[in-house]
Design an enzyme around this catalytic site. Sequence first.
Site, PDB file in Angstrom:
ATOM      1  N   ASN A  87      -2.181   5.589  -9.209  1.00 47.28           N
ATOM      2  CA  ASN A  87      -1.314   5.207  -8.100  1.00 47.28           C
ATOM      3  C   ASN A  87      -0.452   3.997  -8.436  1.00 47.28           C
ATOM      4  OD1 ASN A  87      -0.609   5.871  -5.321  1.00 47.28           O
ATOM      5  ND2 ASN A  87      -1.503   3.903  -4.762  1.00 47.28           N
ATOM      6  N   LYS A 106      -5.404  -2.884  -4.143  1.00 48.45           N
ATOM      7  CA  LYS A 106      -5.722  -1.943  -5.230  1.00 48.45           C
ATOM      8  C   LYS A 106      -4.924  -2.241  -6.497  1.00 48.45           C
ATOM      9  CE  LYS A 106      -4.571   1.797  -2.907  1.00 48.45           C
ATOM     10  NZ  LYS A 106      -4.243   1.195  -1.590  1.00 48.45           N
ATOM     11  N   HIS A 138      -2.705   4.838   7.167  1.00 49.88           N
ATOM     12  CA  HIS A 138      -2.488   6.268   6.881  1.00 49.88           C
ATOM     13  C   HIS A 138      -3.262   7.176   7.847  1.00 49.88           C
ATOM     14  CE1 HIS A 138      -0.380   5.062   3.339  1.00 49.88           C
ATOM     15  NE2 HIS A 138      -1.451   4.605   2.727  1.00 49.88           N
TER      16      HIS A 138
END
Length: 460
Positions: A148, A125, A194
């Site tokens: 982020n 990302k 996650h």
Amino acid sequence: MTPSTTFSGRTLALFGLGGSGLATALSLQAGGARVVACDDNPERMAAAAAQGIPTADLRAADWSGFSALVLSPGVPLTHPAPHWTVDLARAAGVPVIGDIELFCRERAVRAPGAPFVAITGTNGKSTTTALIAHVLAAAGLDVQMGGNIGTAILSLAPPAPERVHVIELSSFQIDLTPSLHPSLGVLLNITPDHLDRHGDMARYAAIKERLVTGADHAVVGVDDDHTRAIADRRAGPLTRVHVGEGATEPGLLVRHGMLIDGRASPPVPVADLTGIAALRGAHNWQNAGVAYAVASALGLGPETFAAALQSFPGLPHRMEEVGRRGGTLFINDSKATNADSAEKALAAFPRVHWILGGKPKEGGIDSLAPYFPRIAHAYLIGAASDAFASTLEGHASYSRCGTLAAAVAQAAEDAAREPDAVVLLSPACASYDQFRSFEDRGDQFRALVRALPGVTTSTS
């Protein structure tokens, strides 16, 4: 700063006063809202109060007076159990949102057509976000990059018709953004990560898919089963990106390192990616492919894109070339905190002196067995040393080095005996057993390498 005006005159609860939480509180105040902020850390509470942000223990608050709870993305929303503020908000019928939601609402009222590029995926990302922003800025566009990756979204300049926001989104942030509607939504890949925060793989993938579902135009890497299925379900405009020697799907293809626009007839070669040091490996070729999809959707041609690639510096700790000593190349991939990330690094080199270890993730490095023949030697550090030694036993030679300093010293000595050797830090582990963060681990690796006699760097 982007003032959040959509809650003007109303009162919101806010929990989490890290960097993005402080930025959110200040943005809400600038937009005319009243904020009652809280954090489990008294020092953060004091720092917020010093900036004029009202604070209180939200356990004792009257939740009937709140219009929303703005939750930090690092705070559990659903799993392993909702945070106590989430329970209180839901009991009072108060919606739970994040700072990205505030930005989306502001964009909807201020400049609904403003270009908004949102990027998500399990891996890649940040590199993709930085690459897209770099290419667009090199073409002269007004670009705001954050989310982020570094800068909190509400600390950026506000949405405007000629301003492009390039925003990295984690699954936590998407989960707190019910009105997510980017003009361009990028989904790179989906692998297990996650799951302690999302419950299971199905829920994790569904959260990632929401970014694609809500986008005007979706760009999807189709090199794993989850993203391929999501692309197949996509009803609106879609660009597929496929990396591999047998890549034939319509869309953007990367074959043998050549980025090809397969949407054209005949297909158009866009850029040779094999010589770009900041984009080593097939995973970075996917990043470049989706970056071109975004750039072309915003009107940039292949020549402009290819020229901008040459000046892309890459990101620290992500396949970062730290230096060379003789024929030995030292690579800092400290961001590889799980086996899937480390796999991308191992796949980029035919033979490596591999430094790995730290706080292990579930599954360890068992999935990396196909790459063990590429390991000249492994140098184990941190808490995972015994488990990783057991996995490597009989498949690759290794040493229990314990510390990063010992590993760098031994790896450098061993690699000096080979021509064109690679010393790779790609830990496949979290850093918290010995370091403050993966950045700290990478910084220490860089310093250790550059302290070696005879090392040259791009800045030396």
